[in-house]
Every structure is written in structure tokens, then in C-alpha cells.
Motif scaffolding. Structure first.
Motif, PDB file in Angstrom:
ATOM      1  N   GLY A   1       0.823  -1.216   0.000  1.00 35.06           N
ATOM      2  CA  GLY A   1       0.000   0.000   0.000  1.00 35.06           C
ATOM      3  C   GLY A   1       0.853   1.261   0.000  1.00 35.06           C
ATOM      4  O   GLY A   1       0.616   2.201  -0.763  1.00 35.06           O
ATOM      5  N   LEU A   2       1.887   1.245   0.847  1.00 37.36           N
ATOM      6  CA  LEU A   2       2.773   2.416   0.919  1.00 37.36           C
ATOM      7  C   LEU A   2       3.439   2.677  -0.429  1.00 37.36           C
ATOM      8  O   LEU A   2       3.508   3.820  -0.910  1.00 37.36           O
ATOM      9  CB  LEU A   2       3.864   2.174   1.966  1.00 37.36           C
ATOM     10  N   GLU A   3       3.938   1.587  -1.063  1.00 44.00           N
ATOM     11  CA  GLU A   3       4.636   1.766  -2.347  1.00 44.00           C
ATOM     12  C   GLU A   3       3.678   2.315  -3.410  1.00 44.00           C
ATOM     13  O   GLU A   3       4.036   3.193  -4.183  1.00 44.00           O
ATOM     14  CB  GLU A   3       5.252   0.435  -2.789  1.00 44.00           C
TER      15      GLU A   3
ATOM     16  N   LEU B   1       2.892   6.051  -2.696  1.00 48.29           N
ATOM     17  CA  LEU B   1       4.051   6.905  -2.988  1.00 48.29           C
ATOM     18  C   LEU B   1       4.291   7.006  -4.492  1.00 48.29           C
ATOM     19  O   LEU B   1       4.703   8.056  -4.994  1.00 48.29           O
ATOM     20  CB  LEU B   1       5.296   6.380  -2.268  1.00 48.29           C
ATOM     21  N   GLU B   2       4.030   5.921  -5.225  1.00 46.75           N
ATOM     22  CA  GLU B   2       4.166   5.971  -6.689  1.00 46.75           C
ATOM     23  C   GLU B   2       3.146   6.932  -7.304  1.00 46.75           C
ATOM     24  O   GLU B   2       3.464   7.710  -8.185  1.00 46.75           O
ATOM     25  CB  GLU B   2       3.881   4.584  -7.280  1.00 46.75           C
ATOM     26  N   VAL B   3       1.891   6.849  -6.823  1.00 48.23           N
ATOM     27  CA  VAL B   3       0.840   7.720  -7.367  1.00 48.23           C
ATOM     28  C   VAL B   3       1.139   9.174  -7.022  1.00 48.23           C
ATOM     29  O   VAL B   3       0.947  10.084  -7.829  1.00 48.23           O
ATOM     30  CB  VAL B   3      -0.550   7.315  -6.796  1.00 48.23           C
ATOM     31  N   GLY B   4       1.611   9.388  -5.797  1.00 50.12           N
ATOM     32  CA  GLY B   4       1.914  10.745  -5.330  1.00 50.12           C
ATOM     33  C   GLY B   4       0.786  11.257  -4.442  1.00 50.12           C
ATOM     34  O   GLY B   4      -0.357  11.378  -4.887  1.00 50.12           O
ATOM     35  N   VAL B   5       1.130  11.545  -3.194  1.00 49.85           N
ATOM     36  CA  VAL B   5       0.102  11.957  -2.233  1.00 49.85           C
ATOM     37  C   VAL B   5      -0.513  13.305  -2.636  1.00 49.85           C
ATOM     38  O   VAL B   5      -1.711  13.534  -2.455  1.00 49.85           O
ATOM     39  CB  VAL B   5       0.690  12.001  -0.798  1.00 49.85           C
ATOM     40  N   ALA B   6       0.291  14.179  -3.231  1.00 48.72           N
ATOM     41  CA  ALA B   6      -0.258  15.491  -3.630  1.00 48.72           C
ATOM     42  C   ALA B   6      -1.340  15.311  -4.697  1.00 48.72           C
ATOM     43  O   ALA B   6      -2.369  16.004  -4.685  1.00 48.72           O
ATOM     44  CB  ALA B   6       0.864  16.396  -4.142  1.00 48.72           C
TER      45      ALA B   6
END
Ligand SMILES: Cc1ncc(COP(=O)(O)O)c(C=O)c1O
Length: 401
Positions: free
Chosen positions: A287-289, A292-297
Motif C-alpha cells: 500500500g505504501l509503495e 508513494l508511486e501515485v503521489g500523495v499530492a
């Protein structure tokens, strides 16, 4: 701009339900499901050596990814089984300023924050020990927000700690936590932030936030499942952190099997305890990966658009909401007034829409891959129930490719 359509394919559950409850339990991504199968395979194929070949390195990657999510320096993040346990570790372990015992908590914070310090409440006397806290709740005037000034006004020379959430779980209000941390520090107190409702949907930088400790987890917007909470402590405080609930994996060298001496790990691992429930962390790391790949912003931007539209639809329908209008002060949660929320939740579930209920409210937190069509259709059903009683209008659910 992420390819939302492609990403949506990562979440099979979204083909079966219109998912408006991502702030409670994020849907399982395909890569999380594959990771859980890999956990069983690794365990079964290797036996004991799996700890060193796979599991301990995986836990280290997990801590590192948490660091990336929080903007935290290496060695300042640790694993916890739940946010409640993380808070409990900090309640006994943080090096609070001596001679102070008052803890300030927001009136709209999640209950487990209050419980940590209420369970350690004393007579409110002058004892500087970590036991015997005096707990004060900062009131909300409108039941929706608490401005940072309300915290600042109550911080005094007896205040040891301000503990509050980044985003309120019943209203979706995003606090200005830097302003709260500044006010705490100006008076010599520490500041702890519970970011469970922002991890994975609001960009976090614990250094810029200047909090002394932060707790969060992967269950909600990170789609990493339960058992994946974590915590951060400001690096310069770590050498003075001494949790009263501890275990052999909090020590510098657990495999020395030293019994009669306690030598803490030098880094944030000193906040951990015993053997981890590693299966959870396979899914948590996946889930974290992904996030982070999608981008939280980008996720935050999408959620702002979705929640803008929910608020607009509620206004058009004359349904009262408890969520701030200003984009900068909210993210993925909108709550709606409702006198029978549990009944509404059950009816919506039967109609293919997953929402949550809280006392007097229906809570909507759309997953970031919910499409515009799904949002409109889900809102037709939600508002139909709220406005016309508990018989949903007979619109059929569209199919989503
Ligand atoms: C902001 C916040 N903090 C803490 C918790 C509780 O976390 P846990 O069950 O991991 O202790 C929740 C649960 O939803 C929450 O929303």
C-alpha cells in the motif's frame, strides 16, 4: 497527472461497490493481495531462515517507506500494531518537560487520544512524573473546527504536551498543526500529532510541521490493511525516549539475549516491542509503495475535487454538512446531518454504496479512484435517502468498466 482509470483497475472492490469509506478501511489493491499470498509462500517455503532472508529486511523497507511518506529522517520511524499502542508508547516514553503534567487535547479528536492520558490521570497535583496527568480538552465553538488560537490560549506553564489529530474524523477539518506546534514550543511544551486520517491523502512533512512525535498507519488512505500503524519521534529526542511498555526488539542487540540489562536501540526502534505480525506488513508495504508511486499530492487534489462536488450536491439538496468549505482546511471526508445514520448506512450498503455512520451523521470519504459517474450516482442514492426518507429512489446502478 496520474492515470486514474488505470489505477482504478488496482482495486477490484471498486467494481462491486461505490466506495465512500476510504477513511475507515481502504480497499485492498491487487498488489496487496499478491503480497499476502507471497507472505504465505515465503513462510511455507523457507521456515525459520525467512526471518533473515526476507522478513527483517521487509520490516526495514517498511520503516523506510514510512519515513518517505512522512518526510522523516532515516532512523526516526518505528512500527506499531495500532495507533492506540503507538500513543500508549509515547504517553509513557516521551521526555516531557519536568515539573509539568497538563496535557491538552482537542474536543473533536479521536477518542483513543483522550483515553491514553485519561488512563494516566492523577489528582492534578504538582507531580512532575509521567503518571498523574491533568487532561484538558480544547472546546470547539462550532462543533466542526478548532482554530489553533484556541489551543494557544490554553497552553500555559503547566502544559507538558499538546496531543491532537491532523484531521478530525467526524468533520474532516484539517488542522494547522504547524501553528499548534509553534504555540506549544513557545511555552516549552511538546506537540504530538495523530495523522491517521491524513497518511496517504495529505502530503506530510514532519520536519516542516515541527511536531515532536507523529503517529499514523496504513489502514485507511494507504490501503495497507490493519496491523500497520507507525510512529515518528524527532531525532534529537530519541535518545531520551524511554517507553514503559517495551520488549526485546526495542534493544540495541536483541540477539545478544541480554536479560539483566536494558540497552535501548539508538534509533526509533526503541519504540517497538516484540515479534511483529509480519503478514500485515507485506500488505502495508504494498500500500505504501502504491501511494508513494501515485503521489500523495495528486491524491489530495483528486479528493479535493470529489469532496467539492459532494458539498455542492449537499447544498443543492439542502442537506446540512459539518465539513469546512475551504479546500486548504479539508481533504477526503464530508459528514452529513442524519438522524438515523446506521439505518442509512445499511440501506446504502444494500444498494451497492459503502458509507460510514457516526452519531447523528453519515460520513462520506470517497476513494480517490471513484469516478465522476460513480460519485454522482452514489450521491443520488445518499441524498435520495436523506431527503425522501429511507426508501431509496429506484435508479439502477450503472456498470463501470
Ligand atoms: C485519527 C484516529 N486515530 C486513532 C484511531 C484508532 O486507531 P487504532 O485502532 O489503530 O488504535 C483512529 C481510528 O479510526 C483514527 O481515526
Amino acid at each position: 497527472m496520474p492515470d486514474w482509470k488505470r489505477l482504478r483497475n488496482e482495486f477490484p472492490l471498486l467494481d462491486r461497490y461505490i466506495y465512500f469509506n476510504a477513511c475507515s478501511l481502504g480497499p485492498l489493491p491487487r498488489r496487496g493481495k499478491a503480497a499476502l499470498a507471497r507472505y504465505a509462500e515465503d513462510w511455507d517455503s523457507q521456515g525459520t531462515p525467512v526471518w533473515f532472508t526476507t522478513w527483517l529486511p521487509l520490516l526495514e523497507r517498511f520503516r523506510g517507506k514510512v519515513g518517505e511518506l512522512l518526510g522523516a529522517p532515516p532512523g526516526s520511524t518505528a512500527i506499531a500494531p495500532s495507533v492506540s499502542v503507538a500513543l500508549s508508547t509515547l504517553a509513557t516514553g516521551l521526555p516531557l518537560p519536568p515539573g509539568r503534567n497538563k496535557v491538552l487535547i482537542g474536543e473533536l479528536d479521536f477518542p483513543t487520544i483522550g483515553h491514553q492520558w485519561l488512563s494516566r490521570r492523577g489528582d492534578g497535583g504538582s507531580s512532575p512524573t509521567q503518571k498523574g496527568f491533568e487532561v484538558e480538552f480544547v472546546p470547539s465553538k462550532d462543533g466542526m473546527t478548532i482554530p489553533p488560537e484556541a489551543f494557544a490560549e490554553r497552553i500555559d506553564s503547566r502544559t507538558a504536551l499538546v496531543a491532537t489529530t491532523h484531521l478530525f474524523y467526524t468533520t474532516g477539518y484539517l488542522q494547522d498543526v504547524r501553528a499548534i506546534a509553534d504555540a506549544a514550543h513557545a511555552a516549552g511544551a511538546l506537540c504530538l500529532i495523530d495523522g491517521y486520517q491524513t497518511c496517504g491523502c495529505v502530503p506530510i512533512d514532519v520536519v516542516a510541521m515541527d511536531c515532536d512525535a507523529f503517529v499514523g498507519g496504513c489502514l485507511k488512505w494507504v490501503s495497507g490493511g490493519p496491523g500497520n500503524a507507525f510512529l515518528y519521534v524527532r531525532p534529537d529526542l530519541i535518545p531520551r525516549v524511554r517507553p514503559q511498555g517495551t520488549g526485546w526488539f526495542a534493544t540495541r542487540d536483541p540477539f545478544s539475549f541480554t536479560l539483566q540489562e536494558l540497552v535501548w536501540a539508538d534509533d526509533a526502534r526503541r519504540l517497538e516491542t516484540g515479534t511483529w505480525a509480519v503478514g500485515c506488513h507485506y500488505a502495508g508495504l504494498a500500500g505504501l509503495e502504491l501511494v508513494l508511486e501515485v503521489g500523495v499530492a495528486s491524491i489530495q487534489e483528486r479528493l479535493h475535487d470529489l469532496t467539492d462536488r459532494i458539498l455542492e450536491r449537499c447544498d443543492e439538496a439542502g442537506v446540512k454538512t459539518f465539513t469546512p468549505r475551504e479546500r486548504a482546511r479539508r481533504c477526503g471526508i464530508v459528514t452529513l446531518e442524519c438522524d438515523r445514520p446506521e439505518e442509512v448506512e445499511a440501506k446504502l450498503h444494500a444498494a451497492g454504496v459503502i458509507v460510514d455512520s457516526r452519531p447523528g451523521r453519515v460520513r462520506l470519504s470517497p476513494h480517490w479512484c471513484v469516478t465522476d459517474d460513480e460519485l454522482e450516482h452514489g450521491m443520488d442514492l445518499v441524498l435520495g435517502l436523506l431527503r425522501h426518507g429511507l426508501t431509496p429512489p429506484t435508479t439502477s446502478r450503472p456498470t463501470f468498466a
